[in-house]
Write a protein that holds these residues in place. Structure first.
Motif, PDB file in Angstrom:
ATOM      1  N   ARG A   2       0.850  -1.182   0.000  1.00  0.00           N
ATOM      2  CA  ARG A   2       0.000   0.000   0.000  1.00  0.00           C
ATOM      3  C   ARG A   2       0.890   1.238   0.000  1.00  0.00           C
ATOM      4  N   THR A   3       0.411   2.285  -0.628  1.00  0.00           N
ATOM      5  CA  THR A   3       1.205   3.503  -0.713  1.00  0.00           C
ATOM      6  C   THR A   3       1.421   4.138   0.662  1.00  0.00           C
ATOM      7  N   SER A   4       0.598   3.751   1.631  1.00  0.00           N
ATOM      8  CA  SER A   4       0.773   4.264   2.988  1.00  0.00           C
ATOM      9  C   SER A   4       2.012   3.680   3.661  1.00  0.00           C
ATOM     10  N   GLY A   5       2.569   2.599   3.085  1.00  0.00           N
ATOM     11  CA  GLY A   5       3.752   1.966   3.671  1.00  0.00           C
ATOM     12  C   GLY A   5       3.441   0.789   4.562  1.00  0.00           C
ATOM     13  N   PHE A   6       2.176   0.394   4.632  1.00  0.00           N
ATOM     14  CA  PHE A   6       1.788  -0.779   5.417  1.00  0.00           C
ATOM     15  C   PHE A   6       1.540  -1.940   4.462  1.00  0.00           C
ATOM     16  N   PHE A   7       2.288  -3.036   4.662  1.00  0.00           N
ATOM     17  CA  PHE A   7       2.298  -4.152   3.717  1.00  0.00           C
ATOM     18  C   PHE A   7       1.638  -5.383   4.319  1.00  0.00           C
ATOM     19  N   ASP A   8       1.210  -6.264   3.423  1.00  0.00           N
ATOM     20  CA  ASP A   8       0.661  -7.574   3.789  1.00  0.00           C
ATOM     21  C   ASP A   8       1.760  -8.598   3.565  1.00  0.00           C
ATOM     22  N   ILE A   9       2.301  -9.165   4.619  1.00  0.00           N
ATOM     23  CA  ILE A   9       3.362 -10.158   4.494  1.00  0.00           C
ATOM     24  C   ILE A   9       2.831 -11.514   4.953  1.00  0.00           C
ATOM     25  N   ARG A  10       3.266 -12.557   4.257  1.00  0.00           N
ATOM     26  CA  ARG A  10       2.788 -13.911   4.537  1.00  0.00           C
ATOM     27  C   ARG A  10       3.928 -14.909   4.389  1.00  0.00           C
ATOM     28  N   ASP A  11       3.683 -16.119   4.880  1.00  0.00           N
ATOM     29  CA  ASP A  11       4.651 -17.189   4.644  1.00  0.00           C
ATOM     30  C   ASP A  11       4.354 -17.828   3.292  1.00  0.00           C
ATOM     31  N   LEU A  12       5.090 -18.882   2.960  1.00  0.00           N
ATOM     32  CA  LEU A  12       4.973 -19.475   1.631  1.00  0.00           C
ATOM     33  C   LEU A  12       3.621 -20.137   1.407  1.00  0.00           C
ATOM     34  N   GLN A  13       2.941 -20.558   2.482  1.00  0.00           N
ATOM     35  CA  GLN A  13       1.626 -21.167   2.353  1.00  0.00           C
ATOM     36  C   GLN A  13       0.512 -20.124   2.224  1.00  0.00           C
ATOM     37  N   GLY A  14       0.857 -18.860   2.336  1.00  0.00           N
ATOM     38  CA  GLY A  14      -0.141 -17.804   2.222  1.00  0.00           C
ATOM     39  C   GLY A  14      -0.765 -17.404   3.545  1.00  0.00           C
ATOM     40  N   ASN A  15      -0.239 -17.899   4.664  1.00  0.00           N
ATOM     41  CA  ASN A  15      -0.770 -17.545   5.985  1.00  0.00           C
ATOM     42  C   ASN A  15      -0.266 -16.159   6.400  1.00  0.00           C
ATOM     43  N   LYS A  16      -1.188 -15.294   6.809  1.00  0.00           N
ATOM     44  CA  LYS A  16      -0.806 -13.959   7.218  1.00  0.00           C
ATOM     45  C   LYS A  16      -0.072 -13.986   8.558  1.00  0.00           C
ATOM     46  N   VAL A  17       0.819 -13.025   8.721  1.00  0.00           N
ATOM     47  CA  VAL A  17       1.557 -12.924   9.977  1.00  0.00           C
ATOM     48  C   VAL A  17       0.620 -12.517  11.099  1.00  0.00           C
ATOM     49  N   ASN A  18      -0.226 -11.539  10.837  1.00  0.00           N
ATOM     50  CA  ASN A  18      -1.259 -11.152  11.792  1.00  0.00           C
ATOM     51  C   ASN A  18      -2.457 -10.627  11.012  1.00  0.00           C
ATOM     52  N   LYS A  19      -3.486 -10.209  11.705  1.00  0.00           N
ATOM     53  CA  LYS A  19      -4.715  -9.801  11.034  1.00  0.00           C
ATOM     54  C   LYS A  19      -4.546  -8.506  10.261  1.00  0.00           C
ATOM     55  N   GLY A  20      -3.723  -7.590  10.746  1.00  0.00           N
ATOM     56  CA  GLY A  20      -3.544  -6.306  10.083  1.00  0.00           C
ATOM     57  C   GLY A  20      -2.297  -6.261   9.226  1.00  0.00           C
ATOM     58  N   SER A  21      -1.991  -5.066   8.739  1.00  0.00           N
ATOM     59  CA  SER A  21      -0.792  -4.848   7.936  1.00  0.00           C
ATOM     60  C   SER A  21       0.375  -4.453   8.835  1.00  0.00           C
ATOM     61  N   ILE A  22       1.565  -4.486   8.269  1.00  0.00           N
ATOM     62  CA  ILE A  22       2.786  -4.196   9.023  1.00  0.00           C
ATOM     63  C   ILE A  22       3.535  -3.073   8.321  1.00  0.00           C
ATOM     64  N   SER A  23       4.031  -2.145   9.062  1.00  0.00           N
ATOM     65  CA  SER A  23       4.762  -1.017   8.496  1.00  0.00           C
ATOM     66  C   SER A  23       6.050  -1.499   7.845  1.00  0.00           C
ATOM     67  N   CYS A  24       6.364  -0.908   6.698  1.00  0.00           N
ATOM     68  CA  CYS A  24       7.588  -1.301   5.989  1.00  0.00           C
ATOM     69  C   CYS A  24       8.835  -0.930   6.785  1.00  0.00           C
ATOM     70  N   LYS A  25       8.723  -0.014   7.751  1.00  0.00           N
ATOM     71  CA  LYS A  25       9.873   0.372   8.562  1.00  0.00           C
ATOM     72  C   LYS A  25      10.318  -0.765   9.473  1.00  0.00           C
ATOM     73  N   ARG A  26       9.441  -1.717   9.722  1.00  0.00           N
ATOM     74  CA  ARG A  26       9.775  -2.843  10.599  1.00  0.00           C
ATOM     75  C   ARG A  26      10.265  -4.056   9.811  1.00  0.00           C
ATOM     76  N   LEU A  27      10.378  -3.914   8.495  1.00  0.00           N
ATOM     77  CA  LEU A  27      10.810  -5.014   7.631  1.00  0.00           C
ATOM     78  C   LEU A  27      12.243  -4.809   7.179  1.00  0.00           C
ATOM     79  N   LYS A  28      12.984  -5.898   7.113  1.00  0.00           N
ATOM     80  CA  LYS A  28      14.344  -5.865   6.592  1.00  0.00           C
ATOM     81  C   LYS A  28      14.383  -6.598   5.252  1.00  0.00           C
ATOM     82  N   TYR A  29      14.785  -5.894   4.208  1.00  0.00           N
ATOM     83  CA  TYR A  29      14.834  -6.477   2.869  1.00  0.00           C
ATOM     84  C   TYR A  29      15.940  -7.524   2.784  1.00  0.00           C
TER      85      TYR A  29
END
Length: 415
Positions: free
Chosen positions: A371-398
């Motif tokens: 999302r342009t707001s910087g909150f992303f939907d991240i999942r594992d390989l099976q498609g399971n979400k990490v949590n119910k909401g989105s996660i800020s890209c600032k907390r992700l390490k590429y």
């Protein structure tokens, strides 16, 4: 296991001397070219000594099993999940195209017979899976010096599955023999009687109804049932329910796919690589039983490679094929007010791409939505979400950007 290629891009034998690999990288005598599986390229001239490596491939319609072995040790093992959404995507595109033509070019002359297909033509869904098989082999050749390929394919007699006692000329005398088309056969099979109300509606107009949608179930007779027009319209309006006894028959889609793709894949492999052999499932089963091995997918592929007693690697690279491009410009559903929302996001959003592998809370995930707001939907390989909401890209390490495959390493417990 660390995979190595020389300075000219030729694959060498992999190594488990992690200390030496670490020193080579520290002294800039090697560089990392791939993270998963971990592959380095030497920056100096080296010997090109290699051993015989057998590559076993378990071809399939949903998964591909791969195992590369020497006589003593397994060097690489992978399980690749194929795409199964192509039929649905093509059907959705066809629906959009037809409705658009009805709106924009209502008086356009129909054109249905203006396309020619060659003798080697394959349906798009089959062609995509065959190409994925070929790409899997091509990618392995980039970091392992493969000597020989052994492919296991399956041969299905669909008529024998349906009728175990069939033989001889009965193969040429199917149930639809003597009927003009599938519709006439279905009406005859159902005794020209509505299978929902059994004729109680007294509606003489009969329709042939798809139990599952044509998109998913196709036009096979076991997916068709006779309904009167009253029940047919009532079902689609939501006022009539079909009896629980009306169910779709057995699907033979995967068996049909294997019958089509096995020769296309095998013949193409022989054109590209020098030493390719064919094997069948009963040979693999016999090899596994003779060597007293467990019934596991990664064990079967090791048997296919011809070295069933090779020391197992201990883990398998699980890979999932994803689409490379999405050329749909607008969302399929139009918002209120007739506003069509764009379906395509920017190439980079906050420096991240779709399906990038990232680290969050010391665990690795993939970006499935941005999302342009910087909150992303991240999942594992099976498609399971990490949590119910989105996660800020600032907390992700590429970590890295996958190349059409999402990959993770799974331990098998047998090393």
């Amino acid at each position: 296991m660390v995979y190595i290629i020389d300075q000219y891009g030729r694959p060498l034998m992999p190594t488990e001397r992690y200390g030496k690999v670490r020193r080579l990288l520290k002294n800039s005598k090697a560089k990392v070219i791939k993270r998963c599986p971990f592959t380095i390229q030497l920056m100096y001239d080296s010997t090109a000594y290699t051993q015989d490596i057998m590559l076993g491939i378990d071809a399939g319609s949903k998964h591909i099993g791969v195992s590369a072995t020497t006589a003593d040790k397994e060097l690489y093992a992978a399980d690749i999940e194929l795409r199964n959404d192509i039929v649905e995507l093509l059907s959705t595109r066809r629906e959009s195209r037809r409705t658009r033509r009805n709106r924009k070019t209502r008086y356009r002359k129909p054109r249905f017979n203006n396309r020619k297909r060659g003798d080697s033509w394959l349906a798009p869904s089959v062609r995509a899976k065959v190409n994925t098989h070929l790409k899997v082999v091509s990618d392995i050749y980039k970091f392992l010096p493969i000597s020989k390929i052994i492919v296991e394919v399956a041969s299905f007699d669909i008529q024998k599955i349906k009728h175990p006692d069939i033989s001889g000329t009965e193969y040429q005398q199917g149930k639809q023999l003597g009927f003009w088309n599938v519709r006439e056969y279905v009406l005859y099979r159902d005794n020209h009687t509505c299978q929902c109300c059994k004729g109680k509606s007294n509606d003489k107009v009969l329709n042939v109804h798809h139990i599952e949608s044509r998109k998913t179930g196709g036009d096979a007779p076991n997916n068709l049932v006779t309904l009167c027009e009253t029940c047919h319209k009532g079902y689609h309006n939501g006022t009539v329910k079909l009896p629980k006894t009306i169910k779709r028959g057995m699907s033979f889609r995967d068996a049909t796919f294997m019958g089509v793709m096995r020769w296309a894949f095998y013949n193409r492999l022989k054109e590209l690589y020098p030493d390719v052999k064919l094997t069948y499932g009963y040979i693999t089963k016999n090899t596994r039983i003779e060597n007293n091995l467990s019934k596991e997918h990664y064990v079967d592929v090791r048997c296919i490679s011809g070295n069933p007693l090779a020391e197992p690697l201990g883990y398998v690279y699980y890979q999932k094929k994803v689409r490379c491009h999405n050329r749909q410009i607008h969302k399929y559903k139009i918002n209120k007010g007739g506003v069509r929302k764009r379906n395509q996001a920017d190439y980079l959003v906050k420096g991240f791409r779709l399906f990038d592998k990232v680290k969050y809370n010391n665990k690795e995930y993939f970006i499935f939505g941005r999302r342009t707001s910087g909150f992303f939907d991240i999942r594992d390989l099976q498609g399971n979400k990490v949590n119910k909401g989105s996660i800020s890209c600032k907390r992700l390490k590429y970590l890295y950007t996958p190349n059409t495959y999402l990959t993770e390493r799974r331990f098998t417990g047998s090393a």
